[in-house]
Design a protein around this motif. Structure first.
Motif, PDB file in Angstrom:
ATOM      1  N   ASP A 214       8.222 -26.122  10.443  1.00 25.95           N
ATOM      2  CA  ASP A 214       9.622 -26.250  10.879  1.00 25.95           C
ATOM      3  C   ASP A 214       9.780 -25.815  12.332  1.00 25.95           C
ATOM      4  O   ASP A 214      10.494 -26.464  13.115  1.00 25.95           O
ATOM      5  N   GLU A 217       8.267 -28.484  14.511  1.00 31.62           N
ATOM      6  CA  GLU A 217       9.122 -29.666  14.545  1.00 31.62           C
ATOM      7  C   GLU A 217      10.311 -29.457  15.467  1.00 31.62           C
ATOM      8  O   GLU A 217      10.682 -30.343  16.249  1.00 31.62           O
ATOM      9  N   GLU A 218      10.904 -28.264  15.391  1.00 28.98           N
ATOM     10  CA  GLU A 218      12.031 -27.956  16.273  1.00 28.98           C
ATOM     11  C   GLU A 218      11.608 -27.957  17.736  1.00 28.98           C
ATOM     12  O   GLU A 218      12.340 -28.434  18.606  1.00 28.98           O
ATOM     13  N   ASP A 219      10.413 -27.442  18.000  1.00 29.37           N
ATOM     14  CA  ASP A 219       9.918 -27.392  19.372  1.00 29.37           C
ATOM     15  C   ASP A 219       9.640 -28.790  19.915  1.00 29.37           C
ATOM     16  O   ASP A 219       9.938 -29.088  21.075  1.00 29.37           O
ATOM     17  N   SER A 222      12.865 -30.636  20.819  1.00 33.15           N
ATOM     18  CA  SER A 222      13.716 -30.025  21.847  1.00 33.15           C
ATOM     19  C   SER A 222      13.532 -30.796  23.142  1.00 33.15           C
ATOM     20  O   SER A 222      12.396 -31.053  23.565  1.00 33.15           O
TER      21      SER A 222
END
Length: 372
Positions: A214, A217-219, A222
């Protein structure tokens, strides 16, 4: 195997150190045998669900079990070993009658998860996993560490062989000893307890890996972050390692209820079905993580390609702007007598004004089209 005599602790320590360093060679190397007790973690005799007091060697424990069985009561011995060498393992195998092929697997480790039957004995290999704590996924070099537990289960004995620094079974043994009703089910209750403990760690580790995925994935998604594809491949490698540790186990656990019902009673088979469900659940999680990481790799590659495209447009725009003064400076830098406005008083300021105007127009157009 030839019998060996016990060595004094000082000599045992010296022999182990010398063998580890490769200093024991020739005929002396085969004569120095480290006692089995050096690799024994615990050895207990269980009768009617209760552990008998006292300390036993593996041979004395089995003799005690035979004495109890002669009285018409049920008993079994559970001995736990940690990374035994060939001589130590062979000594245990001679007492309990373990098959030589299974003994070889237990010594050398690096086995795939499997369940094999040798006459009236089952040999179960489990991969143990542990999560390696790290501050950030970008700084991690290892996320999952694996080990192995081999379980020999007979009618009146359980022999567990553990490889690796994690995956200790002291907690499992303590929990079982606090549950006499489970121990009364015999040696296969120990096999179930160990398998249940190991499979539960699979679920715990997959939960922790999910947090890493997670965060990654967020990184990746971004807009202003720098994408590190190497970290994705590292995590994917760890997921593949987990898949190899968990995947093959489900097939073998399914065979317990059909191929070995003459060895395992109905109650234990019910418990093993619960272990199978957890194994399938962990295996499905790993499969979904593998697919997700493959998608993240594609997304990261697309993001890198997009960033490269943006960079190339910026470079091209600045090159176009810089080409105007370069071209004009190149033209008026040539040594000719007859050139337009060469002897005009305002020629030099006019050339600077033209260069500035053209560069400004180009910059405004590139900026409007999001090239700069």
């Amino acid at each position: 195997m030839a019998s060996f005599r016990a060595l004094p602790p000082s000599l045992v320590k010296q022999a182990s150190r010398a063998r580890a360093l490769g200093h024991v060679e020739g005929p002396d190397a085969s004569r120095i045998h480290v006692p089995v007790s050096q690799s024994v973690v615990d050895c207990g005799v269980y009768c009617d669900g209760t552990r008998l007091p006292g300390k036993y060697t593996h041979a004395a424990a089995l003799n005690k079990v035979h004495e109890i069985e002669a009285e018409g009561r049920s008993a079994f011995v559970w001995i736990g070993l940690h990374e035994p060498d060939e001589h130590q393992m062979q000594s245990v195998a001679d007492v309990f009658g373990l098959h030589e092929l299974a003994v070889e697997d237990a010594v050398h480790a690096h086995q795939r998860p499997k369940l094999e039957r040798y006459d009236k004995m089952l040999f179960l290999v489990l991969k143990t996993v542990t999560y390696v704590e790290h501050e950030s996924i970008t700084n991690a070099r290892e996320i999952v560490e694996t080990g192995e537990i081999m379980i020999f289960v007979g009618s009146d004995f359980v022999v567990t062989v553990r490889h690796g620094e994690h995956g200790g079974l002291a907690g499992v043994r303590k929990h079982l000893e606090a549950s006499p009703d489970n121990l009364r089910l015999g040696p296969y209750s120990v096999m179930h307890a160990i398998a249940d403990h190991v499979v539960d760690t699979y679920l715990d580790v997959t939960d922790l890996i999910e947090h890493d995925i997670d965060a990654m994935e967020e990184d990746i998604f971004s807009p202003r972050s720098q994408t590190n594809i190497e970290c994705i491949y590292l995590l994917k490698r760890e997921v593949v390692e987990l898949r190899r540790a968990i995947g093959p186990l489900a097939t073998d656990l399914q065979r317990i209820g059909t191929d070995h019902d003459d060895l395992i009673n109905v109650e234990i088979r019910r418990y093993m079905r619960d272990v199978l469900d957890h194994t399938i659940k962990a295996s499905e999680r790993i499969a979904s993580y593998d697919e997700l990481l493959s998608s993240l790799v594609q997304a990261a590659l697309g993001k890198v390609a997009m960033q490269q495209n943006v960079d190339m447009r910026k470079i091209s725009a600045w090159v176009a702007i810089a080409a105007v003064p370069t071209a004009m400076a190149g033209i008026y830098g040539m040594n000719f007598d007859h050139m337009p406005e060469l002897h005009w008083t305002f020629g030099y300021p006019m050339v600077l004004l033209v260069m500035t105007t053209v560069c400004f127009v180009l910059y405004r157009n590139f900026r409007r089209n999001n090239w700069l």
